[in-house]
Design an enzyme around this catalytic site. Structure first.
Site, PDB file in Angstrom:
ATOM      1  N   ASN A   1       5.598  71.201  25.561  1.00  0.00           N
ATOM      2  CA  ASN A   1       4.877  70.391  24.758  1.00  0.00           C
ATOM      3  C   ASN A   1       5.560  70.443  23.499  1.00  0.00           C
ATOM      4  O   ASN A   1       5.983  71.490  23.253  1.00  0.00           O
ATOM      5  CB  ASN A   1       3.346  70.861  24.800  1.00  0.00           C
ATOM      6  CG  ASN A   1       2.553  69.767  25.489  1.00  0.00           C
ATOM      7  OD1 ASN A   1       1.338  69.817  24.797  1.00  0.00           O
ATOM      8  ND2 ASN A   1       2.897  68.907  26.167  1.00  0.00           N
TER       9      ASN A   1
ATOM     10  N   GLU B   1      -1.610  59.246  29.891  1.00  0.00           N
ATOM     11  CA  GLU B   1      -0.708  59.041  29.067  1.00  0.00           C
ATOM     12  C   GLU B   1      -0.473  57.597  28.891  1.00  0.00           C
ATOM     13  O   GLU B   1       0.491  57.160  29.364  1.00  0.00           O
ATOM     14  CB  GLU B   1       0.498  59.847  29.346  1.00  0.00           C
ATOM     15  CG  GLU B   1      -0.127  61.526  29.190  1.00  0.00           C
ATOM     16  CD  GLU B   1       0.798  62.372  29.939  1.00  0.00           C
ATOM     17  OE1 GLU B   1       2.093  61.863  30.422  1.00  0.00           O
ATOM     18  OE2 GLU B   1       0.383  63.636  30.260  1.00  0.00           O
TER      19      GLU B   1
ATOM     20  N   TYR C   1      28.894  38.109  -1.672  1.00  0.00           N
ATOM     21  CA  TYR C   1      27.683  39.099  -1.735  1.00  0.00           C
ATOM     22  C   TYR C   1      28.091  40.335  -1.176  1.00  0.00           C
ATOM     23  O   TYR C   1      27.650  41.606  -1.415  1.00  0.00           O
ATOM     24  CB  TYR C   1      26.719  38.596  -0.754  1.00  0.00           C
ATOM     25  CG  TYR C   1      25.816  37.453  -1.152  1.00  0.00           C
ATOM     26  CD1 TYR C   1      26.102  36.737  -2.555  1.00  0.00           C
ATOM     27  CD2 TYR C   1      24.813  36.801  -0.627  1.00  0.00           C
ATOM     28  CE1 TYR C   1      25.499  35.778  -3.150  1.00  0.00           C
ATOM     29  CE2 TYR C   1      24.175  35.906  -1.100  1.00  0.00           C
ATOM     30  CZ  TYR C   1      24.436  35.516  -2.275  1.00  0.00           C
ATOM     31  OH  TYR C   1      23.461  34.258  -2.808  1.00  0.00           O
TER      32      TYR C   1
ATOM     33  N   HIS D   1       8.798  69.993  36.003  1.00  0.00           N
ATOM     34  CA  HIS D   1       9.056  69.020  35.144  1.00  0.00           C
ATOM     35  C   HIS D   1      10.578  69.099  34.543  1.00  0.00           C
ATOM     36  O   HIS D   1      10.956  68.301  33.859  1.00  0.00           O
ATOM     37  CB  HIS D   1       8.048  69.610  33.639  1.00  0.00           C
ATOM     38  CG  HIS D   1       6.846  69.248  33.967  1.00  0.00           C
ATOM     39  ND1 HIS D   1       6.302  69.536  34.880  1.00  0.00           N
ATOM     40  CD2 HIS D   1       5.921  68.620  33.057  1.00  0.00           C
ATOM     41  CE1 HIS D   1       4.661  69.005  34.975  1.00  0.00           C
ATOM     42  NE2 HIS D   1       4.697  68.585  33.525  1.00  0.00           N
TER      43      HIS D   1
ATOM     44  N   PHE E   1       1.681  66.129  20.175  1.00  0.00           N
ATOM     45  CA  PHE E   1       2.949  65.803  20.872  1.00  0.00           C
ATOM     46  C   PHE E   1       3.455  64.341  20.772  1.00  0.00           C
ATOM     47  O   PHE E   1       4.264  64.140  21.226  1.00  0.00           O
ATOM     48  CB  PHE E   1       2.633  66.271  22.361  1.00  0.00           C
ATOM     49  CG  PHE E   1       1.437  65.774  23.002  1.00  0.00           C
ATOM     50  CD1 PHE E   1       1.552  64.415  23.332  1.00  0.00           C
ATOM     51  CD2 PHE E   1       0.305  66.544  23.306  1.00  0.00           C
ATOM     52  CE1 PHE E   1       0.270  63.940  23.581  1.00  0.00           C
ATOM     53  CE2 PHE E   1      -0.898  66.017  23.894  1.00  0.00           C
ATOM     54  CZ  PHE E   1      -0.996  64.890  24.171  1.00  0.00           C
TER      55      PHE E   1
ATOM     56  N   TYR F   1      -8.158  73.845  28.915  1.00  0.00           N
ATOM     57  CA  TYR F   1      -6.923  73.115  29.354  1.00  0.00           C
ATOM     58  C   TYR F   1      -5.525  73.664  29.106  1.00  0.00           C
ATOM     59  O   TYR F   1      -5.164  74.353  27.995  1.00  0.00           O
ATOM     60  CB  TYR F   1      -6.741  71.646  28.750  1.00  0.00           C
ATOM     61  CG  TYR F   1      -5.587  71.028  28.916  1.00  0.00           C
ATOM     62  CD1 TYR F   1      -5.475  70.413  30.238  1.00  0.00           C
ATOM     63  CD2 TYR F   1      -4.644  70.816  28.101  1.00  0.00           C
ATOM     64  CE1 TYR F   1      -4.255  69.819  30.609  1.00  0.00           C
ATOM     65  CE2 TYR F   1      -3.542  70.016  28.487  1.00  0.00           C
ATOM     66  CZ  TYR F   1      -3.391  69.491  29.613  1.00  0.00           C
ATOM     67  OH  TYR F   1      -2.324  68.739  29.828  1.00  0.00           O
TER      68      TYR F   1
ATOM     69  N   ARG G   1      29.543  42.131  -4.443  1.00  0.00           N
ATOM     70  CA  ARG G   1      28.886  42.388  -5.414  1.00  0.00           C
ATOM     71  C   ARG G   1      27.360  42.827  -5.135  1.00  0.00           C
ATOM     72  O   ARG G   1      26.429  43.543  -6.159  1.00  0.00           O
ATOM     73  CB  ARG G   1      28.729  40.975  -6.535  1.00  0.00           C
ATOM     74  CG  ARG G   1      28.122  39.791  -5.727  1.00  0.00           C
ATOM     75  CD  ARG G   1      28.367  38.748  -6.820  1.00  0.00           C
ATOM     76  NE  ARG G   1      27.878  37.400  -6.184  1.00  0.00           N
ATOM     77  CZ  ARG G   1      26.881  36.571  -6.507  1.00  0.00           C
ATOM     78  NH1 ARG G   1      25.861  37.084  -7.071  1.00  0.00           N
ATOM     79  NH2 ARG G   1      26.873  35.672  -5.963  1.00  0.00           N
TER      80      ARG G   1
END
Length: 516
Positions: A197, A420, A282, A85, A335, A55, A285
């Site tokens: 990646n 994915e 608050y 991409h 990834f 792959y 303190r």
């Protein structure tokens, strides 16, 4: 010549990354890294000889993983991967974040598990050290299967495509590479995938948020202590015994810092006796409890991010066996940026809460019934509005942070035809930290102005020597608010002090150890 950082892969320190974020550095790679990279690249070469399918090496990507690509088209495959991409949108990542992205990618590839030739890392190093900043649009990654789009834009520039920045000027990448004497990359099998990646963009954005958080936290600690004196608050809530019986580490640490910051205050001495008030609100303190918890979250996120900064997160990973007998190319999911997304969400909570507490102290200081100071911290109130609307600005920013701090990691949209099917959204989780930190820095800047104003109203009594230093840093930029004037520049100057990290000068012995 820029200062140097010596990198042994897998051993970046937070201080290395912090320095690289702050300014350009020359990154020098440990010589032992080069043989490991070559051994990994040799595994990829041996796959061709055996004719096996692997792959990302000689197949398509994602849903197209079952498509075998002929050997003569593998270079074209990698080039097409980067071109297709490079789909990022929006404003470019800042130079500081981009330097981190490049350095993290260098560190990851140099571990020797990515199957890339040494020339890939050599080119990245040359570009980083020459001040080349690839033009990387900030939006377009879901933080799983790697930060594909932004890392593609980084790689595109190294190929001489797209744009890059040099000396603050945006130019065609091919021209930038020519000016710096860098040969454009031609990608071999696996190399494009290895470059895009990984979690380097998500991690760099979240590191940027971490380093911003450190500065905002330190400034808020100082402004909060100054607000105690301005409101004539008590230092009794910071007694070590109170915090030791609870045992929270951050709380104990912050209580000690508040005690030290208030030592020697004439204002405090003036109301040690016959003070009708029993307890402070608050926001005064409970600062050790709230800020201590924020500190613990920030340091927890830092630990996660340092691990990720040194990690190998591309896919598939290449493991060289003895004499090639046990070579392995393993497909996994490093990834997936879920650890980074959780770290970013944690930082968002901490930074927002720092601002929320700071805004409450501003509201206290402008309220004469609570602070005992002139209404809205100005002489002749009515004729002058003083800090009235500055507190409104602080409230607006603190409220905006509530929405920005909504966890990003609980969201997921499937991508790549459901291959994915769960993603981290870490890239957005990291990116929005800049907005949250800047909002909080402005709130803290307004508190700094208000607290210094309150302390000045107590003259001739003076605050502690340590807090007088803080007040002095501010007053060098912003004078006392005598009557209404254009207030926005004052807020901007105070915010700049917070973001620059300069407010803690002369208190480094207390603050520098907060985030080591």
């Amino acid at each position: 010549m820029s200062p140097r950082i010596q990198l042994k892969p897998g051993q970046f320190s937070l201080n290395d990354l912090r320095n690289l974020w702050q300014a350009p550095h020359q990154l020098v790679l440990d010589p032992e890294a080069w043989p490991a990279m070559q051994a990994s690249a040799d595994v990829v070469a041996r796959i061709f000889g055996k004719g096996h399918a692997a792959y990302g090496i000689n197949t398509g990507f994602g849903k197209l993983a079952h498509t075998r690509i002929p050997d003569e088209q593998l270079e074209e495959l990698q080039r097409n991967l980067i071109l297709s991409h490079s789909v990022g949108v929006g404003e470019a990542l800042s130079p500081a974040v981009t330097r981190l992205v490049m350095a993290l990618k260098i560190g990851s590839l140099a571990r020797g598990f990515s199957g890339v030739r040494p020339v890939i890392v050599e080119t990245l190093l040359a570009a980083l050290n020459a001040g080349v900043i690839p033009h990387i649009p900030a939006k377009g990654s879901v933080g799983a299967s790697g930060d594909l789009a932004p890392l593609s834009h980084m790689t595109l520039a190294l190929m001489g495509e797209g744009d890059a920045w040099l000396d603050g000027q945006r130019l065609p990448a091919r021209e930038v590479l020519a000016k710096t004497g860098i040969t454009p990359l031609r990608l071999a099998a696996k190399e494009g995938l290895a470059l895009i990646n990984g979690t380097q963009v998500s991690t760099a954005l979240t590191l940027h948020g971490l380093f911003m958080a450190e500065r905002v936290f330190a400034a808020a600690t100082l402004s909060g202590a100054l607000a105690i004196d301005a409101a004539r608050g008590s230092d009794a809530p910071f007694d070590a015994r109170i915090h030791e019986v609870r045992g929270q580490a951050g709380q104990i640490r912050l209580a000690r810092i508040y005690r030290e910051l208030l030592v020697g205050s004439e204002i405090r001495k003036s109301h040690l006796e016959n003070d009708e008030r029993v307890q402070d609100p608050y926001s005064l303190r409970c600062q050790p409890q709230v800020m201590g918890a924020c500190h613990d979250l920030i340091t927890q996120a830092a630990r996660t991010l340092l691990i990720e900064a040194n990690a190998v997160t591309d896919n598939p990973l290449v493991f060289a066996g003895e004499n090639g007998a046990d070579d392995a190319v393993l497909s996994g999911g490093n990834f997936h940026a879920e650890p980074v997304a959780f770290a970013a969400d944690t930082l968002a909570l901490a930074i927002s809460e720092i601002g929320a507490l700071s805004e409450r102290r501003i509201a206290l200081l402008i309220d004469a019934s609570l602070s005992g100071l002139p209404p809205f911290l100005v002489n002749a109130p009515g004729l002058n509005s003083g800090f009235m609307i500055a507190q409104v600005t602080a409230a607006a920013l603190a409220s905006e942070n509530k929405t920005l701090a909504h966890p990003a990691s609980i969201d997921s949209l499937p991508t790549s035809a459901n291959q994915e099917d769960h993603v981290s959204m870490a890239t957005f989780a990291g990116r929005r930290l800049d907005d949250i930190a800047r909002n909080t820095a402005t709130v803290v800047g307004i508190e700094l102005l208000a607290a210094a104003q309150g302390v000045d109203f107590h003259a001739p009594l003076v605050t502690s020597p340590r807090l007088a230093q803080v007040r002095g840093h501010l007053r060098a930029k912003v004078p006392f608010y005598e009557k209404d004037r254009w207030f926005s520049p004052d807020i901007e100057n105070a915010t700049t002090l917070v973001l620059a990290g300069n407010l803690g000068a002369n208190n480094e012995d207390l603050l520098d150890s907060l985030f080591e």
